[in-house]
Motif scaffolding. Sequence first.
Motif: not given
Lengths: 541, 344
Positions: A164-165, A169-171, A173-174, A177-178, B52, B76-77, B91, B93-94, B102, B106, B150
């Motif tokens: 997600a990152r 996505a920001s921390p 938000r991660t 949402t995750i 990361l 990272p984002e 993920w 649940n998606r 996703y 964003l 993705r």
Amino acid sequence: MTRRWPTALLAAGLFVFAGLPLLLLLARAARAEDLDWWAVWTSADAVRALGGTALTSLGAALFAFLVGVPLALLLVRTDLGLKKALKATFTLPTAIPPFILGMGWVSLANPKAGLLNLALGAGTFDIYGAAGIAFVLGSAGLPLVFLATTAALSRLDSSLEEAARISGASPARTLLTISLPLALPAALSGTALTFLFTASAFGVPYLLGVTATPPTPTLTTRVYGEVLMGSTGLARAAVLSVELLVLAGVVLLVSRWLTRAGEVRLSSGKGLSLRPMPLGRWRGPLTAVAVALGVILVVLPLLAVALTSVQPVWGQLTGLTTKHWGAVLSSPRTISAAGRSVLLAFSAATLVTGLGLAVASTRRRWLEALAGAPYAVPGTVLALGLLVAFSRDVRFIAFERVAFVLALGNTLWLLLVAYAVKHLAFGARSASDALAQVDPSLAEAARIFGASRARAFVDATWPQLKGALGAAFLITFLVCMTELTLSVLLIPTGADVLGTLLFELQSYADPGAAAVIACAFVLLLLLAQAAQALLTRREAR
Amino acid sequence: MASVQLTDVHKAYGATQVVKGVSLSIASGELVALLGPSGCGKTTTLRMVAGLERVDRGVICIDGQEVDGPKGSTPPERRGLGMVFQSYAVWPNRTVAQNVAYPLTLQRVARSEVERRVAEGLSWVRLSALGDRLPQQLSGGQLQRVAIARALVANPKVLLLDEPLSNLDAALREELRGEIAALRARLGTTMIFVTHDQGEALALADRVAVMSRGVIEQVGRPDVVYREPATPYVASFVGGANQLDGVVEGGCFVCAGVRFPLPAGSDSAEGPATLVVRPEDLHVGGDGPALPLSARLFLGSATEYRFLLGDRVLRAVGPPRDDATPSSRLPLRLGRIRLYPPAA
């Protein structure tokens, strides 16, 4: 291990001491001819009690969810500071009777004499009433949500968050949402259990509800009140307890469904790794918030109990004294109550561990489920059932000539039965989990080399089981030492155990003395935990 | 598409130095494989490019912009990358389509545009029919395809792949390897690919960087790395090789008392040396020294012979021979070899 007799015997025992009492309780309710169930349920008192139970349980569940879930997220998925200490603090209430936390909050936030109100001006805080009950039981039930969410989050692969990152996505938000959605079923299941825990609670609602202005009755305190009224009350209590039983059943079903929904989702790919997410500049402030919460919810009420035990006059800061400690520790009443509690808790823990192992050894799922069922029955209802079933002697006649007489009514034996039945789940679950991990080839090897079945069990299987069973013994012993709900309803006249003594001293006579007992218990508990930690560390070596 | 520069990058976990001064320059549109055994620092290097992990020392630039170094680190984002994980990291649940959508959501891409690009991304990995499925209904190979779609859907500057094929079985690995090559030919994205499988690295990469114990031992085109390994380590890790410590003496290599004539044209100084010869370059037959055969393994296209030389085993690969019976002694001849200074 497929022999039939032990299974049948265990099933029969469970039926007599757990199933039968509940059936007789329902029968008692049904037989009361002059009693219109509907009228009992819809009487103004009963509706208020149901409302009180619903309100406090919802409040406590909401509180535990709103505090427990963010805490679990921060503790498991981020690089928050002081993690170990925080986790230990927030798990502590699992072992401390909620009544003791309640006593602490009475000392802190009694509107006139609470320490906080003495410091900040009378009437700033009022712990009595629905909000107070929800708050105290919410913080006592917090570990249910916190631990369930923690367990689910620990099974999340960090790469789910890292993906997600990288996706942008920001921390924060991660996490939202995750991570959060994936742990939500477990968190909600823990929340449902907090609801049930609060709805079943007796001590705290009694302490904070009955004397509140206006009084906040709940189903459990109402049932207790009816039982004190004698025979007609017992029938009304039986009818009311049906509501509690139904409530418990529904909540359990919801919780089990949520747990199952959560299991499917967490089975992600291989190579599980757990790398905490850096919080950056938020690390300091968030750690401070978590520490503050731990202090307020756990440390503060326990300190207040400790302070109460050394205050000369309750609610007045006029120096320190050891008179309560001296009086309580030398009082014959305390000593005999403590003696009874130790004896009962020890016997109950032995029974729970032994029978739990026996149940698990049959490897029959239905028997395990049956053994675990009484734990879910609200204590008040279970006690009431035992009271109804064994208030008179029960006779079993076998082969027409041999008669067994169970004369349990108004004896400590009934309390022992209650303790053992209620907590059998601890023994059965630990033993069954431990047995599932036992490597059967070790015992088989022993048999091959000439050991008898019994010898193989002692030499090869038992060493693999004793850790889990020891833990089950310890937790049952500690819980039974200050058990309150079952004790107040089933204690024989003229006798005391620590739980009833604590209840009586705090509610009617001498909060200072009650604080001494509570303190002594918390000390014992911390010692036991330290001893256990030491033991596991030695075993790990 | 963007270039990536690593300059003297260091990383330690506690007292353990994991990456010790890695410098690597990756051109725009290039596919570079980081190859090495587990624990060599290749994944840590990739994770530093991803953001990361932070570098302890050194600088990482993406597209000429410094993203990590003494001046600070871009999270990272905000690096605009895509990444495929060994564990898929889809993920659970998606749905498949929600997973792929996703990164676009964003970036606040309009909904109709998201739908179009998700459909396009799924068609790249041939999963168009499975958009509504939940991950637990998919196989490992399909999950990894979702992860690839993705990672690519938002047009990343660089695609990072961390052992993307190692959780898959052999047949799927081959298949997906081909698909990654085809996708790359089509999209031209810069890629960094971490793997411990030399076959994967040689087959896919424009250049291979062989890593060992936190440093890059050699960077080069796959055929160059294979043919001209810079160190004995690279030789044995890439392609596999016999490695012998001995002495060069009068046109022969002497090891464990056996004198192997060096092939003509190998100019090397007399004295101690390490000799590396690939199994297919060690020929059975001729007039070389005879060694006892310890095992013969039929490989299908060829036969592998194992010889005992002192306490070590020499492997040779060649056509089947009738005289290769157990405990027979057969002559060996060195084909193409490489000599290195003796190992310290």
